[in-house]
Write a protein that holds these residues in place. Structure first.
Motif: not given
Lengths: 166, 400
Positions: A23, A36, A43, A63-65, B312, B355, B392-395, B398-400
């Motif tokens: 980030r 998701p 992102w 940042e990637t899922f 995540f 997800e 991953s962006p999700f720490k 979950w967020e959109v």
């Protein structure tokens, strides 16, 4: 390689050693794409400096899922746009990303498009913040990306995948 | 079990996908390719010798399912997929003549049952897909309420191939028989791992496969209880009681028979050993890796199966990372494809969100899994998960 279910050496290399992930705090621009429940989210964070009247991307992080293709596409995208002006970065397409990756399996090509979307969204975000004149094409693109996300969310709500607050 | 692939050492944790053929089985099969090559239908000595071997193998397979010869017939097929196709479509053909048009299956069946049922739906049959609870256990009340006079078959798998949940087959078959409906179970994953007894389970039909229990690929069987007839799908010289024509896959049948003989002796010891590994992995992973959860039932599950979801991150990425960086071979139910959420139907049926479903992996063990392999897995799995979570962006949410 692009017809195979397997990844090219270059994809694996970027997946195993992704460049520029993480980030950027106080980023000048952020592009958030994907969702998701579709299995991939990207992102993109940018640091942009003004040089001789041009806005230049000094730093790019992601940042990637998602799957290996999504991670490799993000990694390559950050490498491609670093050092470019925002006008130049807007010309980067998923074809450039695919070329750099040595191709992707057909079912994974959308991952390179997601990276292209992330670049567009980040720059849109930057231009909006700066109050710059947003090119018509970019405005349309932003609407399209937003509409697609809304549509997906709508569909998932109908299917009962989205439950209350995320 | 360590295997070299292009010079790199790999550790196999995917026994639910397929097992290696036991070298003892492979050895027994060899002479049936060359020396003992006869066609079991030939009446000369070489043919007769092959016939004897095939019939002997048939008895070995039946022995492992605790079926006496008087209980029914065993039909060799090319595998569980074919056996499942035969039972659904073969019975549907017969049902149609009797003006029955309703099939009941669970919503977590293997794709060969699922897609056969969907095909039958297209041909005008009605299909009920039974709900399962969060552990994957089928809703028996719904089963009872779904049966009508038009129902020609209920098919519920013995153990699920993804999450390892063992279904209440005895109870389900009783409900069916109380209502005069035939019952089939796909035992491809349980046969040779846990006790499968056609009489105890009370089934009319049972599907089994060799390559999930150290036998060769390309051979499976369908057991049919005495007195029940079905329509064949493959017509020809009338092999396999006229239900599955075509010259027998003799080496495969011999290998399957011998694999069953070995499982009869060795299965229970292995069941105990693998259960300990299984429970150790489940406990360690879910307790030490944050946001990791077991999929399937904690106890009513195959002794060799672990299925865990890691929030995540995405499963395909984890599978590839474990393979490339640590040599560990596991599998993920599904991956993102062309922007359509197509997570595993099994994980969706137990109530996971897409997800969550895509972040699940299956770890499955077998005969050659050692304690050392398990400890190595437990050492590297947290590292692989952390690595992908760092990206991953999700720490933690979950967020959109």
């Amino acid at each position: 390689m692009s017809n195979s279910q397997f990844y090219s050496k270059k994809v694996m290399e970027h997946f195993l050693k992704p460049r520029n992930y993480g980030r950027i705090e106080n980023a000048d621009a952020v592009g958030k794409v994907g969702d998701p429940s579709c299995g991939d989210v990207m992102w993109l964070y940018l640091k942009i400096k003004e040089k001789n009247g041009k806005y230049v991307i000094e730093e790019a992080k992601f940042e990637t899922f998602g799957c290996a293709a999504a991670i490799a596409s993000s990694s390559v995208a950050t490498e491609i746009i670093k050092g470019k002006t925002i006008e130049e970065a807007l010309k980067v397409s998923n074809k450039d990303i695919l070329k750099e990756l040595g191709g992707l399996p057909l079912v994974k090509v959308h991952c390179s498009l997601l990276a292209e979307d992330a670049i567009r969204e980040a720059i849109y975000n930057f231009m909006r913040k700066k109050g710059l004149q947003i090119p018509e094409e970019l405005e349309k693109r932003h609407e399209k990306i937003k509409a697609r996300l809304d549509k997906t969310l709508e569909m998932h709500k109908k299917l009962g995948y989205v439950t209350g607050e995320n | 079990m360590r295997i070299k692939v292009n010079g790199a050492e790999k550790i196999y944790f995917d026994y639910n996908a397929t097992t290696p053929t036991d070298p003892r089985v492979a050895k027994v099969m060899m002479e049936y390719f060359t020396e003992n090559f006869g066609n079991p239908s030939s009446i000369h000595s070489i043919g007769k010798r092959a016939r004897e071997a095939v019939e002997n193998a048939r008895l070995e397979v039946m022995k492992l399912m605790h079926a006496r010869e008087s209980d029914g017939k065993l039909i060799f097929t090319s595998g569980a997929t074919e056996a499942n196709n035969i039972i659904l479509k073969g019975l549907a053909m017969k049902a149609w003549k009797e003006e029955k048009n309703h099939l009941i299956i669970s919503s977590i069946e293997h794709s060969c049952i699922m897609n056969s049922a969907k095909w039958l739906e297209k041909q005008g049959f009605k299909v009920t897909y039974l709900r399962v609870d969060k552990y994957g256990i089928v809703d028996l009340e719904q089963l009872e309420n779904s049966i009508t006079k038009k129902t020609f078959l209920v098919s519920i798998m013995h153990a699920n191939n993804e999450i390892g949940t063992i279904e209440p087959i005895r109870e389900a078959s009783k409900i069916c028989h109380d209502n005069n409906v035939l019952f089939h179970t796909d035992a491809a994953q349980s046969f040779g791992k846990i006790k499968v007894d056609v009489n105890e389970l009370g089934v009319d039909f049972l599907t089994v496969s060799a390559h999930k229990m150290y036998g060769p690929k390309g051979i499976g069987a369908l057991w049919i209880r005495e007195g029940i007839s079905i329509e064949p799908l493959i017509h020809g010289g009338g092999h396999e009681y006229g239900i599955r024509s075509g010259t027998e896959n003799v080496p495969g049948i011999i290998g399957f028979g011998y694999a069953c003989k070995l499982r009869m002796k060795e299965m229970h010891e292995e069941e105990k050993r693998l259960t300990l590994f299984r429970d150790h992995i489940i406990k360690t992973v879910t307790e030490t890796i944050p946001e990791s959860y077991l999929n399937g039932h904690p106890v009513k599950r195959l002794p060799n199966n672990v299925n865990i979801r890691f929030n995540f991150i995405e499963g395909e990425a984890l599978v590839l990372l474990l393979d490339e960086m640590y040599g560990i071979q596991v599998s993920s139910g599904s991956a993102c494809a062309s922007h359509k959420p197509e997570p595993s139907h099994v994980l969706m049926a137990i109530g996971l969100r897409p997800e969550e479903a895509v972040g699940s992996i299956r770890i499955s063990m077998g005969k050659w899994t050692t304690e050392e392999d398990v400890e190595y897995l437990l050492e590297v799995l947290p590292k692989a998960v952390k690595r992908l979570r760092d990206i991953s962006p999700f720490k933690g949410k979950w967020e959109v």
